[in-house]
Scaffold this motif. Structure first.
Motif, PDB file in Angstrom:
ATOM      1  N   ILE A  85       0.375  -1.276   0.173  1.00  0.00           N
ATOM      2  CA  ILE A  85       0.228   0.274  -0.227  1.00  0.00           C
ATOM      3  C   ILE A  85       0.723   1.376   0.167  1.00  0.00           C
ATOM      4  CG2 ILE A  85      -1.726   1.179   1.531  1.00  0.00           C
ATOM      5  CD1 ILE A  85      -2.768  -1.884   2.341  1.00  0.00           C
ATOM      6  N   LYS A  86       1.965   1.658   0.575  1.00  0.00           N
ATOM      7  CA  LYS A  86       2.720   2.316   1.289  1.00  0.00           C
ATOM      8  C   LYS A  86       3.756   2.689  -0.274  1.00  0.00           C
ATOM      9  CE  LYS A  86       5.266   2.689   4.188  1.00  0.00           C
ATOM     10  NZ  LYS A  86       6.368   2.018   5.775  1.00  0.00           N
ATOM     11  N   ASP A  87       4.060   1.669  -1.218  1.00  0.00           N
ATOM     12  CA  ASP A  87       5.290   1.786  -2.258  1.00  0.00           C
ATOM     13  C   ASP A  87       3.713   2.075  -3.586  1.00  0.00           C
ATOM     14  OD1 ASP A  87       6.955   0.564  -1.432  1.00  0.00           O
ATOM     15  OD2 ASP A  87       6.993  -1.661  -2.265  1.00  0.00           O
ATOM     16  N   ALA A  88       2.837   1.782  -3.479  1.00  0.00           N
ATOM     17  CA  ALA A  88       1.418   2.436  -4.316  1.00  0.00           C
ATOM     18  C   ALA A  88       1.759   4.070  -3.596  1.00  0.00           C
ATOM     19  CB  ALA A  88       0.086   1.399  -4.218  1.00  0.00           C
ATOM     20  N   VAL A  89       1.485   4.527  -3.384  1.00  0.00           N
ATOM     21  CA  VAL A  89       1.028   5.626  -2.889  1.00  0.00           C
ATOM     22  C   VAL A  89       2.264   6.353  -2.769  1.00  0.00           C
ATOM     23  CG1 VAL A  89       0.346   7.299  -1.317  1.00  0.00           C
ATOM     24  CG2 VAL A  89      -0.881   5.067  -0.695  1.00  0.00           C
ATOM     25  N   TYR A  90       3.043   6.127  -2.532  1.00  0.00           N
ATOM     26  CA  TYR A  90       4.577   6.660  -2.674  1.00  0.00           C
ATOM     27  C   TYR A  90       4.205   6.546  -4.694  1.00  0.00           C
ATOM     28  CZ  TYR A  90       6.759   6.636   1.155  1.00  0.00           C
ATOM     29  OH  TYR A  90       6.748   6.863   2.473  1.00  0.00           O
ATOM     30  N   ASP A  91       3.819   6.086  -5.142  1.00  0.00           N
ATOM     31  CA  ASP A  91       4.042   5.657  -7.012  1.00  0.00           C
ATOM     32  C   ASP A  91       2.885   6.587  -7.443  1.00  0.00           C
ATOM     33  OD1 ASP A  91       6.710   4.045  -6.750  1.00  0.00           O
ATOM     34  OD2 ASP A  91       5.099   2.044  -7.024  1.00  0.00           O
ATOM     35  N   GLY A  92       2.215   7.185  -6.543  1.00  0.00           N
ATOM     36  CA  GLY A  92       1.467   8.299  -7.408  1.00  0.00           C
ATOM     37  C   GLY A  92       0.062   7.558  -7.379  1.00  0.00           C
ATOM     38  N   ASP A  93      -0.398   6.763  -6.828  1.00  0.00           N
ATOM     39  CA  ASP A  93      -1.870   5.701  -6.854  1.00  0.00           C
ATOM     40  C   ASP A  93      -2.239   5.879  -5.536  1.00  0.00           C
ATOM     41  OD1 ASP A  93      -0.695   5.119  -9.781  1.00  0.00           O
ATOM     42  OD2 ASP A  93       0.385   3.258  -8.522  1.00  0.00           O
ATOM     43  N   PHE A  94      -4.159   5.355  -5.740  1.00  0.00           N
ATOM     44  CA  PHE A  94      -4.632   5.705  -4.674  1.00  0.00           C
ATOM     45  C   PHE A  94      -5.339   4.458  -4.425  1.00  0.00           C
ATOM     46  CE2 PHE A  94      -8.614   8.779  -4.455  1.00  0.00           C
ATOM     47  CZ  PHE A  94      -9.699   7.501  -3.747  1.00  0.00           C
ATOM     48  N   VAL A  95      -5.630   4.015  -3.158  1.00  0.00           N
ATOM     49  CA  VAL A  95      -5.827   3.405  -2.388  1.00  0.00           C
ATOM     50  C   VAL A  95      -7.259   3.174  -1.352  1.00  0.00           C
ATOM     51  CG1 VAL A  95      -4.595   0.851  -1.276  1.00  0.00           C
ATOM     52  CG2 VAL A  95      -3.309   2.375  -2.619  1.00  0.00           C
ATOM     53  N   ILE A  96      -7.712   1.980  -2.043  1.00  0.00           N
ATOM     54  CA  ILE A  96      -8.580   2.537  -0.930  1.00  0.00           C
ATOM     55  C   ILE A  96      -8.254   0.576  -0.502  1.00  0.00           C
ATOM     56  CG2 ILE A  96     -11.280   1.179  -0.974  1.00  0.00           C
ATOM     57  CD1 ILE A  96     -11.803   2.832  -3.529  1.00  0.00           C
ATOM     58  N   ALA A  97      -8.678   0.826   1.415  1.00  0.00           N
ATOM     59  CA  ALA A  97      -7.698  -0.538   1.388  1.00  0.00           C
ATOM     60  C   ALA A  97      -8.599  -0.964   2.457  1.00  0.00           C
ATOM     61  CB  ALA A  97      -6.253  -0.673   3.052  1.00  0.00           C
ATOM     62  N   ASP A  98      -8.993  -2.716   2.545  1.00  0.00           N
ATOM     63  CA  ASP A  98     -10.537  -3.380   3.536  1.00  0.00           C
ATOM     64  C   ASP A  98      -9.874  -3.398   5.228  1.00  0.00           C
ATOM     65  OD1 ASP A  98     -11.823  -4.812   4.610  1.00  0.00           O
ATOM     66  OD2 ASP A  98     -12.454  -6.027   2.822  1.00  0.00           O
ATOM     67  N   ILE A  99     -10.051  -3.141   5.556  1.00  0.00           N
ATOM     68  CA  ILE A  99      -9.508  -3.444   7.567  1.00  0.00           C
ATOM     69  C   ILE A  99     -10.795  -3.959   8.200  1.00  0.00           C
ATOM     70  CG2 ILE A  99      -8.067  -1.609   7.421  1.00  0.00           C
ATOM     71  CD1 ILE A  99      -9.830  -0.009   9.637  1.00  0.00           C
ATOM     72  N   THR A 100     -11.286  -4.933   7.064  1.00  0.00           N
ATOM     73  CA  THR A 100     -12.609  -5.385   8.334  1.00  0.00           C
ATOM     74  C   THR A 100     -12.178  -6.440   8.701  1.00  0.00           C
ATOM     75  OG1 THR A 100     -12.290  -7.508   6.742  1.00  0.00           O
ATOM     76  CG2 THR A 100     -14.308  -4.865   6.521  1.00  0.00           C
ATOM     77  N   ARG A 101     -10.864  -7.149   8.507  1.00  0.00           N
ATOM     78  CA  ARG A 101     -10.313  -7.775   9.405  1.00  0.00           C
ATOM     79  C   ARG A 101      -9.628  -8.261  10.853  1.00  0.00           C
ATOM     80  NH1 ARG A 101      -7.365 -12.438   5.830  1.00  0.00           N
ATOM     81  NH2 ARG A 101      -8.925 -12.912   4.863  1.00  0.00           N
ATOM     82  N   HIS A 102      -9.672  -6.462  10.895  1.00  0.00           N
ATOM     83  CA  HIS A 102      -9.028  -5.732  12.505  1.00  0.00           C
ATOM     84  C   HIS A 102     -10.723  -5.506  12.916  1.00  0.00           C
ATOM     85  CE1 HIS A 102      -5.428  -7.273  11.613  1.00  0.00           C
ATOM     86  NE2 HIS A 102      -5.277  -6.205  10.122  1.00  0.00           N
ATOM     87  N   SER A 103     -10.635  -4.925  14.192  1.00  0.00           N
ATOM     88  CA  SER A 103     -11.506  -4.618  15.377  1.00  0.00           C
ATOM     89  C   SER A 103     -10.932  -2.722  15.579  1.00  0.00           C
ATOM     90  CB  SER A 103     -11.761  -4.680  16.578  1.00  0.00           C
ATOM     91  OG  SER A 103     -12.213  -3.711  17.314  1.00  0.00           O
ATOM     92  N   THR A 104     -11.293  -2.153  14.891  1.00  0.00           N
ATOM     93  CA  THR A 104     -11.236  -0.899  14.987  1.00  0.00           C
ATOM     94  C   THR A 104     -10.639  -0.197  16.380  1.00  0.00           C
ATOM     95  OG1 THR A 104     -13.802   0.254  15.419  1.00  0.00           O
ATOM     96  CG2 THR A 104     -12.862   0.683  13.052  1.00  0.00           C
ATOM     97  N   SER A 105     -10.979  -0.985  17.665  1.00  0.00           N
ATOM     98  CA  SER A 105      -9.914  -1.122  19.231  1.00  0.00           C
ATOM     99  C   SER A 105      -9.131  -1.532  19.025  1.00  0.00           C
ATOM    100  CB  SER A 105     -10.967  -0.925  20.007  1.00  0.00           C
ATOM    101  OG  SER A 105     -11.840  -2.137  20.050  1.00  0.00           O
TER     102      SER A 105
END
Length: 118
Positions: free
Chosen positions: A52-72
């Motif tokens: 994800i970091k590499d993609a953003v550094y390369d100038g790309d847009f990322v939508i990341a799913d974090i459902t496997r984690h609790s927000t707490s």
């Protein structure tokens, strides 16, 4: 009067032959095929953050799913902090949408906090 005459303003000094139709493929070739892409990612653990970091550094847009984690969950807090640093470094943006998605943008792209249909 033809369409090109109307576009050219009638009796101007230019003719249709003075204009070249641009092809998107020519633009991409001239710019090395560079263009922003939108990536969909799933964050299962800390190692997924690297791509994800590499993609953003390369100038790309990322939508990341974090459902496997609790927000707490401390892991997701650490991941969000790390990705927030990346967004700050590239002068992009990061937004959490609900409990299940992070949206990261590259340099110069911001995410509006206002809904279009609100």
């Amino acid at each position: 009067m033809g369409i090109m005459s109307k576009i050219l303003g009638g009796g101007g000094t230019h003719s249709a032959e003075d204009y070249v139709e641009l092809d998107l493929n020519d633009f991409e070739s001239a710019h090395g095929g560079a263009g922003m892409q939108v990536h969909i990612a799933e964050i299962a653990d800390q190692t997924d953050v690297i791509d994800i970091k590499d993609a953003v550094y390369d100038g790309d847009f990322v939508i990341a799913d974090i459902t496997r984690h609790s927000t707490s969950d401390r892991t997701v807090e650490h991941i969000i902090d790390e990705l927030r640093q990346v967004a700050d470094e590239v002068d992009g943006d990061i937004v959490q949408k609900g409990d299940d998605q992070l949206i990261l943008t590259p340099t110069g792209v911001t995410v509006s906090r206002d809904k279009l249909n609100a």
